[in-house]
Design an enzyme around this catalytic site. Structure first.
Site, PDB file in Angstrom:
ATOM      1  N   PRO A   9     -10.180  -2.321   5.884  1.00 49.23           N
ATOM      2  CA  PRO A   9     -10.351  -3.632   6.501  1.00 49.23           C
ATOM      3  C   PRO A   9      -9.069  -4.435   6.659  1.00 49.23           C
ATOM      4  CG  PRO A   9     -11.342  -3.549   4.310  1.00 49.23           C
ATOM      5  CD  PRO A   9     -11.008  -2.156   4.688  1.00 49.23           C
ATOM      6  N   ASN A  10      -8.966  -5.041   7.829  1.00 46.58           N
ATOM      7  CA  ASN A  10      -7.893  -5.984   8.199  1.00 46.58           C
ATOM      8  C   ASN A  10      -6.547  -5.335   8.502  1.00 46.58           C
ATOM      9  OD1 ASN A  10      -9.472  -8.446   7.946  1.00 46.58           O
ATOM     10  ND2 ASN A  10      -9.508  -7.974   5.752  1.00 46.58           N
ATOM     11  N   ARG A  17      -0.625 -11.960  10.877  1.00 46.92           N
ATOM     12  CA  ARG A  17      -0.411 -12.969   9.821  1.00 46.92           C
ATOM     13  C   ARG A  17       0.231 -12.289   8.621  1.00 46.92           C
ATOM     14  NH1 ARG A  17      -3.926 -17.875   9.734  1.00 46.92           N
ATOM     15  NH2 ARG A  17      -3.187 -17.873   7.611  1.00 46.92           N
ATOM     16  N   TYR A  22       3.152  -7.958   4.645  1.00 47.85           N
ATOM     17  CA  TYR A  22       2.854  -6.701   5.348  1.00 47.85           C
ATOM     18  C   TYR A  22       3.803  -6.395   6.507  1.00 47.85           C
ATOM     19  CZ  TYR A  22      -1.443  -7.312   2.683  1.00 47.85           C
ATOM     20  OH  TYR A  22      -2.330  -7.490   1.664  1.00 47.85           O
ATOM     21  N   ASN A  73      -5.384   4.447   3.423  1.00 49.01           N
ATOM     22  CA  ASN A  73      -5.147   3.102   2.895  1.00 49.01           C
ATOM     23  C   ASN A  73      -6.491   2.375   2.937  1.00 49.01           C
ATOM     24  OD1 ASN A  73      -4.526   0.509   2.249  1.00 49.01           O
ATOM     25  ND2 ASN A  73      -2.751   0.346   3.609  1.00 49.01           N
ATOM     26  N   ALA A  76      -8.577  -3.562   1.025  1.00 52.79           N
ATOM     27  CA  ALA A  76      -9.257  -4.273  -0.070  1.00 52.79           C
ATOM     28  C   ALA A  76     -10.297  -3.401  -0.774  1.00 52.79           C
ATOM     29  CB  ALA A  76      -9.901  -5.541   0.465  1.00 52.79           C
ATOM     30  N   HIS A  79      -9.889  -1.677  -4.315  1.00 52.60           N
ATOM     31  CA  HIS A  79     -10.110  -2.319  -5.604  1.00 52.60           C
ATOM     32  C   HIS A  79     -11.588  -2.546  -5.931  1.00 52.60           C
ATOM     33  CE1 HIS A  79      -5.921  -2.921  -4.732  1.00 52.60           C
ATOM     34  NE2 HIS A  79      -6.195  -3.759  -3.746  1.00 52.60           N
ATOM     35  N   GLU A  97      -3.101   8.400  -1.193  1.00 54.26           N
ATOM     36  CA  GLU A  97      -3.339   6.954  -1.085  1.00 54.26           C
ATOM     37  C   GLU A  97      -2.026   6.269  -0.686  1.00 54.26           C
ATOM     38  OE1 GLU A  97      -4.032   5.271  -4.946  1.00 54.26           O
ATOM     39  OE2 GLU A  97      -4.920   3.427  -4.139  1.00 54.26           O
ATOM     40  N   HIS A  99      -0.313   2.310   0.205  1.00 52.40           N
ATOM     41  CA  HIS A  99      -0.377   0.856   0.328  1.00 52.40           C
ATOM     42  C   HIS A  99       0.943   0.360   0.881  1.00 52.40           C
ATOM     43  CE1 HIS A  99      -4.186   0.672  -1.623  1.00 52.40           C
ATOM     44  NE2 HIS A  99      -3.726   1.508  -2.543  1.00 52.40           N
ATOM     45  N   ILE A 100       0.848  -0.497   1.868  1.00 52.42           N
ATOM     46  CA  ILE A 100       2.048  -1.046   2.509  1.00 52.42           C
ATOM     47  C   ILE A 100       2.821  -1.913   1.509  1.00 52.42           C
ATOM     48  CG2 ILE A 100       2.833  -2.631   4.330  1.00 52.42           C
ATOM     49  CD1 ILE A 100       0.283  -1.634   5.929  1.00 52.42           C
ATOM     50  N   SER A 101       2.092  -2.734   0.783  1.00 53.24           N
ATOM     51  CA  SER A 101       2.723  -3.625  -0.207  1.00 53.24           C
ATOM     52  C   SER A 101       2.744  -2.942  -1.575  1.00 53.24           C
ATOM     53  CB  SER A 101       1.939  -4.937  -0.296  1.00 53.24           C
ATOM     54  OG  SER A 101       0.638  -4.701  -0.820  1.00 53.24           O
ATOM     55  N   ARG A 106       1.350  -7.380  -7.614  1.00 57.65           N
ATOM     56  CA  ARG A 106       0.519  -8.445  -7.048  1.00 57.65           C
ATOM     57  C   ARG A 106      -0.567  -8.895  -8.043  1.00 57.65           C
ATOM     58  NH1 ARG A 106      -0.947  -7.142  -0.959  1.00 57.65           N
ATOM     59  NH2 ARG A 106      -1.449  -9.385  -1.074  1.00 57.65           N
ATOM     60  N   ARG A 110      -5.895  -6.651  -7.963  1.00 56.13           N
ATOM     61  CA  ARG A 110      -5.431  -5.482  -7.191  1.00 56.13           C
ATOM     62  C   ARG A 110      -4.947  -4.350  -8.096  1.00 56.13           C
ATOM     63  NH1 ARG A 110      -5.123  -7.654  -1.858  1.00 56.13           N
ATOM     64  NH2 ARG A 110      -4.561  -9.849  -1.936  1.00 56.13           N
TER      65      ARG A 110
HETATM   66  O1  CA2 Z   1      -0.690  -3.098   0.660  1.00 47.32           O
HETATM   67  C1  CA2 Z   1      -1.659  -2.569   1.222  1.00 47.32           C
HETATM   68  O2  CA2 Z   1      -1.545  -1.699   2.078  1.00 47.32           O
HETATM   69  C2  CA2 Z   1      -3.067  -3.071   0.904  1.00 47.32           C
HETATM   70  O3  CA2 Z   1      -3.931  -1.941   0.923  1.00 47.32           O
HETATM   71  C3  CA2 Z   1      -3.435  -4.050   2.001  1.00 47.32           C
HETATM   72  C4  CA2 Z   1      -4.774  -4.731   1.777  1.00 47.32           C
HETATM   73  C5  CA2 Z   1      -4.883  -5.308   0.365  1.00 47.32           C
HETATM   74  O4  CA2 Z   1      -6.196  -5.795   0.149  1.00 47.32           O
HETATM   75  C6  CA2 Z   1      -4.544  -4.277  -0.684  1.00 47.32           C
HETATM   76  O5  CA2 Z   1      -4.617  -4.898  -1.958  1.00 47.32           O
HETATM   77  C7  CA2 Z   1      -3.161  -3.711  -0.468  1.00 47.32           C
HETATM   78  C8  CA2 Z   1      -4.982  -5.871   2.775  1.00 47.32           C
HETATM   79  C9  CA2 Z   1      -4.729  -5.538   4.196  1.00 47.32           C
HETATM   80  C10 CA2 Z   1      -4.810  -6.837   4.964  1.00 47.32           C
HETATM   81  O6  CA2 Z   1      -3.918  -6.781   6.027  1.00 47.32           O
HETATM   82  C11 CA2 Z   1      -3.607  -7.954   6.624  1.00 47.32           C
HETATM   83  C12 CA2 Z   1      -2.906  -7.877   7.788  1.00 47.32           C
HETATM   84  C13 CA2 Z   1      -2.526  -9.016   8.433  1.00 47.32           C
HETATM   85  C14 CA2 Z   1      -2.871 -10.260   7.930  1.00 47.32           C
HETATM   86  C15 CA2 Z   1      -3.581 -10.328   6.760  1.00 47.32           C
HETATM   87  C16 CA2 Z   1      -3.954  -9.176   6.109  1.00 47.32           C
END
Ligand code: CA2
Length: 145
Positions: A9-10, A17, A22, A73, A76, A79, A97, A99-101, A106, A110
């Site tokens: 998701p997202n 944003r 990210y 990836n 959310a 977790h 697996e 994760h970008i961040s 964090r 998470r």
């Molecule tokens: O770091 C990652 O790749 C995450 O999987 C990204 C997830 C976050 O819930 C994980 O804890 C770590 C969130 C992706 C949301 O992406 C966005 C993109 C643009 C604006 C807001 C959120």
């Protein structure tokens, strides 16, 4: 060698944003980056993104017998989702697996990764490069198997 690249998701909102967390590149940029890496390595890749947990579970199940490896990836759902963990265990497709961040740096919520418990490797905090590292890892892992 056929790999499935799955994003949760997202991730389709990348670049729109939170560029501080990210980056400023978009989801389309991410796909182009992975496709280029796959072409360079002679690996076939397909992409799937969903904001829905059940759709991700369905796609993991559908990958059985079709894909040699998965780059995942779960965003959310990393977790929260025992369903994604169970699906990965059910199909037993080698999964990395990503994760970008750097989730380790964090929030407390998470710090658990359910999906990660079924993965052969995790890359985090490398931005898009994590997906390329996952591809390189799976290529070697699947060749040695
Ligand atoms: O770091 C990652 O790749 C995450 O999987 C990204 C997830 C976050 O819930 C994980 O804890 C770590 C969130 C992706 C949301 O992406 C966005 C993109 C643009 C604006 C807001 C959120």
């Amino acid at each position: 060698m056929k790999l499935l690249v799955m994003n949760g998701p997202n991730i389709n909102m990348l670049g729109i944003r939170e560029p501080g967390v990210y980056g400023s590149q978009t989801y389309a940029d991410l796909l182009a980056f992975i496709q280029k890496s796959a072409d360079e390595e002679g690996v076939e890749v397909s992409f799937f993104q969903s904001n829905h947990e059940g759709a991700l579970v369905d796609e993991i199940q559908a990958a059985y017998g079709v894909y040699d490896g998965i780059i995942l990836n779960p965003a959310a759902y990393t977790h929260t989702s025992v369903a994604i963990l169970d699906a990965l265990k059910a199909v037993a497709i080698p999964t990395v697996e990503v994760h970008i961040s750097d989730v380790k740096q964090r929030e407390d919520f998470r710090q658990i990764s359910y999906a990660g418990k079924a993965c052969v490797k995790t890359y985090m905090g490398l931005g898009f490069e994590g997906y390329r590292q996952a591809l390189l890892f799976l290529k070697q892992y699947l060749t040695q198997k």
